[in-house]
Design an enzyme around this catalytic site. Structure first.
Site, PDB file in Angstrom:
ATOM      1  CD  GLU B  83      21.560  23.982  12.862  1.00 33.84           C
ATOM      2  OE1 GLU B  83      21.142  24.968  13.461  1.00 33.84           O
ATOM      3  OE2 GLU B  83      20.992  22.880  12.877  1.00 33.84           O
ATOM      4  CB  CYS B 117      20.943  28.771  15.210  1.00 32.65           C
ATOM      5  SG  CYS B 117      19.697  27.717  14.456  1.00 32.65           S
ATOM      6  CG  HIS B 247      18.370  32.507  16.081  1.00 29.94           C
ATOM      7  ND1 HIS B 247      18.870  32.287  14.828  1.00 29.94           N
ATOM      8  CD2 HIS B 247      17.659  31.401  16.406  1.00 29.94           C
ATOM      9  CE1 HIS B 247      18.493  31.101  14.404  1.00 29.94           C
ATOM     10  NE2 HIS B 247      17.753  30.537  15.336  1.00 29.94           N
TER      11      HIS B 247
END
Lengths: 464, 464
Positions: B83, B117, B247
């Site tokens: 990203e 992400c 994450h």
């Protein structure tokens, strides 16, 4: 297991606002024919201040679901290909989730795929592979290509365009992949790129980009031929496919590209070219690769030899790219839509070879096998639903001055916040989504023009 | 056919330049423990002016190929998740093609996948599906996650980080996907996004982002449980997996997330929580979803109940995210790398549940089944090759003042052209790629530090 995985249904949307290339030539003070013959373009669609890649993709997805009677809950994967960046982190796919969340369907894999004009092809391959994988859950895949191509004032400006295409993916498709017939050419190049993050406009090396395109084309064609030959035990040539569909930044490059394939066949001593043609092109076969891309005599001679084959195998794909312009990720699929529009009743059993190119660079040549298919997923219904002729007819031509003015406004608004649009949707067809506001936190708000399309067995009824 | 498709090999690279969170607290005038206990972070890696997401991905791909003895011609698909946008059109994948073109391999499918992400997970799924599809040609897939997370001055700045991870994909993998055990939650949200195209920094609504993360987690867990129950005919609970990997934007959120799964199990009356724990959490089970995300008593009680399970099933994954910081797309896989580093000799037969989250938002919970594997693709060799302890030990701590100074320089250079870097690679390990110049056409040039890593059966020899 799953067989004949491919495209079950398609729809296309392009802005009704457009400018004639002939008028643009006059306005730009270009020599007569520079855009229409030199580039081979007729007309160019563009987003007015109420449309963008998000609104166009909302429009085309809603329309596809309605027209083919697909319950949003039946979608298990949704992928977007685009090179028009409105947000560097939040994908266009997440904007489209609004359509599915309404129905309680949040379990939809997939994000955005990106590399210039190739992202749509990557998204399509990903969806097809998903259907063939062990993680497939039996639902449909949905691929969206959406782009707005705009260029700074100068020679590249007439090569703009805008459109969004949606494709439903699943087994038993009328447009099925021949998955073993595929060649890719990927390389590091600076032919067209967007490093100026604050600007919507790309940096373009026109001459390099054309050479990169033709080199990638050669390389992909050679790979596809060699894979076919290993598989089938015989030589592949242009004669083995009924249509050749190219990514089309402008039509002239498509003409050159097909001529290049004909030249390839001559060098390979394939049977697709007659003796007279071979004699004309053989003198060039000793040129090195680099020389051959620059040689104007070869270009001219090969286009001449290719002409009858071009008319039969390529010309049916050129309608929308010539009328709408470069649609980046949607361009190749708009060319394919043109074939469906022109030839839908005679496509069963035909092979279509597709060439996808994205600067930077990524390219793949691949193949479709076409079958009639069953309603609503039949080639003829797809052509009816898309209504290309009706959409082209309903457009509004803008004078070049107005087009330039709108592009100036859009430059100003690119990456901006805290503004409202005119909300003027008078030119948009019923059911079209449009941008109303970008708030102080950069959040974007869209409305849908009343009188949405409703589906009646694949025909489109516009209510009010 | 292909079985046990998954990850065959991995490597990780993070910049050797880092700043201690404790020192940053002092520098920022934050209350003691705000970053270390409040966020749960220890240290943060950052790119100096000679590194970026392209150089890091060049480094990690070269390193993986060398250390596992993979011929670049054996790669048939290469996908990147990121990203961190350096160019809005040209993919990071095309930069990586330089490695493969040298060996004459241009036939490599795949582009970049993007949504915050989550892009790395999308890339990984795409590669796995390709191996299981009819278009697979028998070669390996390669997935790269590469990101540099930087924030404007303020409360989010300590949640930065930087890393690149490469994963080799194929059949008979020691880290195999349980493809039917997967739940996704995708939705339209403005929790974290990058609409200011001229700036590298995101727009973040910290509170909303945390709620979005936890809601998506709940939703994915419920789906995964219901899919397991349909498949296996019995209830799924935390007890059915050995490790849970999240994450990790910052460790505190991982603590909250696992506690949330424990609370879910209590509400579902699953057997994973003992009677005492159940009694503590049941009073909260009547809270509405929204209330439960805001309730501090529930948060505290559930973390307390979860503590022993957290220590066993989550803590082994927290090393790198706490030491390196948020690595965006690489974050989840760096957490998984931490498990391999900490537990490699005892992982055979274990199930690892992974939770991938990308703002905007896209989230998937999925599952790995681990097996010893065969050299060089064994869990123990992967841990040896990655040498996490060695890499952490070789880092250089920067004082916060120097870190802030470097970020200012990078702000200035973001999206800029026509500059040369210091070319100072003295702190980088041998074999590391680094940025030397961006020319007047925005073209980027990289060099490789001499003394490249050479491979000897999975062990790493640094020559000079």
């Amino acid at each position: 297991m799953t067989k004949n995985v491919g495209i079950l249904a398609m729809d296309i949307y392009f802005p009704p606002t457009c400018v004639q290339q002939e008028a643009l030539e006059v306005h730009d003070g270009a020599s007569k024919g520079k855009y229409t013959i030199g580039l081979g373009q007729d007309c160019m669609a563009f987003c007015s201040e109420v449309e963008d890649v998000i609104s166009m993709s909302l429009t085309v997805v809603t329309s596809l679901l309605e027209k083919y009677g697909i319950d949003p809950k039946q979608i298990g994967r949704l992928e977007v290909g685009s090179e028009t960046v409105i947000d560097k982190s939040k994908s266009i796919k997440t904007f489209l989730m609004q359509i599915f969340e309404e129905c309680g369907n949040n379990d939809i894999e997939g994000v955005d795929s990106s590399n210039a004009c190739y992202g749509g092809t990557a998204a399509l391959f990903n969806c097809v592979n998903w259907v063939e994988s062990s993680s497939w859950d039996g639902r449909y895949g949905l691929v969206v290509c959406t782009d707005s191509a705009v260029y700074a004032e100068g020679p590249a400006r007439p090569t703009g365009g805008a459109a969004a295409i949606a494709m439903l993916v699943g087994p038993d498709a009328p447009i099925a992949f021949e998955s073993k017939l595929r060649g890719s050419h990927m390389s590091h190049a600076y032919d067209f790129y967007k490093p100026n993050l604050a600007s919507e406009y790309p940096v373009v090396d026109g001459k390099l980009s054309q050479t990169c395109y033709l080199m990638a084309l050669d390389s992909c064609y050679k790979l596809l031929c060699s894979k076919y030959e290993k598989l089938e035990g015989k030589q592949f040539s242009i004669a083995d496919a009924d249509y050749f569909v190219f990514h089309s930044p402008y039509n002239k490059l498509v003409q050159k590209s097909f001529a290049r394939l004909v030249f390839n066949d001559v060098v390979r001593n394939a049977s697709s070219v007659d003796e007279a043609g071979k004699q004309k092109l053989e003198p060039f076969s000793s040129l090195s690769g680099d020389e051959s891309y620059q040689n104007r005599d070869l270009e001219k001679a090969s286009q001449q030899v290719a002409k009858p084959l071009y008319d039969a195998k390529v010309q049916p794909s050129t309608l929308l790219p010539k009328q709408v312009g470069n649609m980046y990720t949607a361009s190749l699929y708009a060319a394919f839509v043109s074939v469906l529009h022109n030839k839908h009743s005679e496509l069963s059993g035909k092979r279509v070879v597709m060439f996808s190119y994205g600067s930077g660079l990524t390219a793949t040549m691949f193949s479709f096998q076409l079958r009639d298919g069953q309603h609503p997923f039949s080639l003829s219904n797809i052509a009816t639903v898309m209504d290309v002729a009706g959409k082209l007819k309903a457009r509004h031509e803008f004078p070049p001055e107005k087009f330039v003015e709108i592009l100036k406004l859009m430059e100003h608004r690119y990456g901006a916040k805290d503004f409202v649009t005119s909300k003027d949707c008078s030119l948009l067809p019923p059911g079209t989504h449009y941008l109303t506001e970008v708030d102080s936190m950069y959040r974007r708000f869209y409305s849908k023009k009343a009188g949405s399309c409703t589906c009646e067995n694949g025909s489109l009824a516009n209510g009010h």
